[in-house]
Design a protein around this motif. Sequence first.
Motif, PDB file in Angstrom:
ATOM      1  N   UNK A 123       0.733  -1.238   0.016  1.00  0.00           N
ATOM      2  CA  UNK A 123      -0.097   0.067   0.120  1.00  0.00           C
ATOM      3  C   UNK A 123       0.786   1.390   0.088  1.00  0.00           C
ATOM      4  N   UNK A 124       0.490   2.063  -0.783  1.00  0.00           N
ATOM      5  CA  UNK A 124       1.074   3.661  -1.119  1.00  0.00           C
ATOM      6  C   UNK A 124       1.753   3.505  -2.442  1.00  0.00           C
ATOM      7  N   UNK A 142      -3.444  -5.724  -4.126  1.00  0.00           N
ATOM      8  CA  UNK A 142      -2.381  -5.545  -3.087  1.00  0.00           C
ATOM      9  C   UNK A 142      -1.576  -6.716  -2.867  1.00  0.00           C
ATOM     10  N   UNK A 143      -0.145  -6.690  -2.976  1.00  0.00           N
ATOM     11  CA  UNK A 143       0.571  -7.799  -3.137  1.00  0.00           C
ATOM     12  C   UNK A 143       1.141  -8.413  -1.874  1.00  0.00           C
ATOM     13  N   UNK A 144       1.266  -7.213  -0.632  1.00  0.00           N
ATOM     14  CA  UNK A 144       1.552  -7.470   0.650  1.00  0.00           C
ATOM     15  C   UNK A 144       0.538  -6.739   1.382  1.00  0.00           C
ATOM     16  N   UNK A 145       0.822  -6.667   2.702  1.00  0.00           N
ATOM     17  CA  UNK A 145      -0.173  -5.758   3.520  1.00  0.00           C
ATOM     18  C   UNK A 145       0.579  -4.492   4.007  1.00  0.00           C
ATOM     19  N   UNK A 164      -4.192  -2.422  10.150  1.00  0.00           N
ATOM     20  CA  UNK A 164      -5.628  -2.036  10.217  1.00  0.00           C
ATOM     21  C   UNK A 164      -5.497  -0.792   9.325  1.00  0.00           C
ATOM     22  N   UNK A 165      -4.718  -0.013   9.869  1.00  0.00           N
ATOM     23  CA  UNK A 165      -4.328   1.443   9.526  1.00  0.00           C
ATOM     24  C   UNK A 165      -3.856   1.375   7.769  1.00  0.00           C
ATOM     25  N   UNK A 166      -3.136   0.479   7.677  1.00  0.00           N
ATOM     26  CA  UNK A 166      -2.568   0.321   6.134  1.00  0.00           C
ATOM     27  C   UNK A 166      -3.698  -0.038   5.086  1.00  0.00           C
ATOM     28  N   UNK A 167      -4.508  -0.890   5.657  1.00  0.00           N
ATOM     29  CA  UNK A 167      -5.620  -1.239   4.833  1.00  0.00           C
ATOM     30  C   UNK A 167      -6.882  -0.065   4.826  1.00  0.00           C
ATOM     31  N   UNK A 202      -8.864   4.088   1.212  1.00  0.00           N
ATOM     32  CA  UNK A 202      -9.131   5.775   1.157  1.00  0.00           C
ATOM     33  C   UNK A 202      -8.476   6.253  -0.211  1.00  0.00           C
ATOM     34  N   UNK A 203      -7.150   5.829  -0.325  1.00  0.00           N
ATOM     35  CA  UNK A 203      -6.462   6.162  -1.517  1.00  0.00           C
ATOM     36  C   UNK A 203      -7.191   5.689  -2.780  1.00  0.00           C
ATOM     37  N   UNK A 204      -7.553   4.323  -2.719  1.00  0.00           N
ATOM     38  CA  UNK A 204      -8.225   3.739  -3.816  1.00  0.00           C
ATOM     39  C   UNK A 204      -9.482   4.416  -4.060  1.00  0.00           C
ATOM     40  N   UNK A 205     -10.458   4.865  -3.182  1.00  0.00           N
ATOM     41  CA  UNK A 205     -11.643   5.630  -3.554  1.00  0.00           C
ATOM     42  C   UNK A 205     -11.340   7.003  -4.303  1.00  0.00           C
TER      43      UNK A 205
END
Length: 123
Positions: free
Chosen positions: A15-16, A40-43, A64-67, A72-75
């Motif tokens: 993520x990011x 997403x290939x890793x958490x 949880x925060x990363x997810x 939020x970024x995807x949206x």
Amino acid sequence: MSEFGQRILLLIPHPDDEVVSCAATARRAIQAGSQIYALYLTHGCIAYDTLWPWQRGTYSAALSRRREESLAAALRIGLIPTGFSDLPARHLRTHLSQTAQDIKAAIDRHKIDQLWVPTYEGE
């Protein structure tokens, strides 16, 4: 005809990477009518057992925060999340066979016609 695929699968090592690597291009593709699926290939967090003991108490909150940040970024970008791996960051290279199966399944499930792969950071 658009320069982008109609059904794009974006492989996100953690993520990011979707934001850093191609958010602007993704927005242009979506505005041109593409659907972009995010896998997403890793958490995105390092492995639990590599943390100092005093850091382990907040591990699930960090996951949880990363997810949540990913969603939020995807949206905001307009991506369609299609899968989240449970692999920790820096472990993708040791699970390439399973990851390849996950990618193939996403390609088949969403009838992908274009694959986007951001710069590999040595995951």
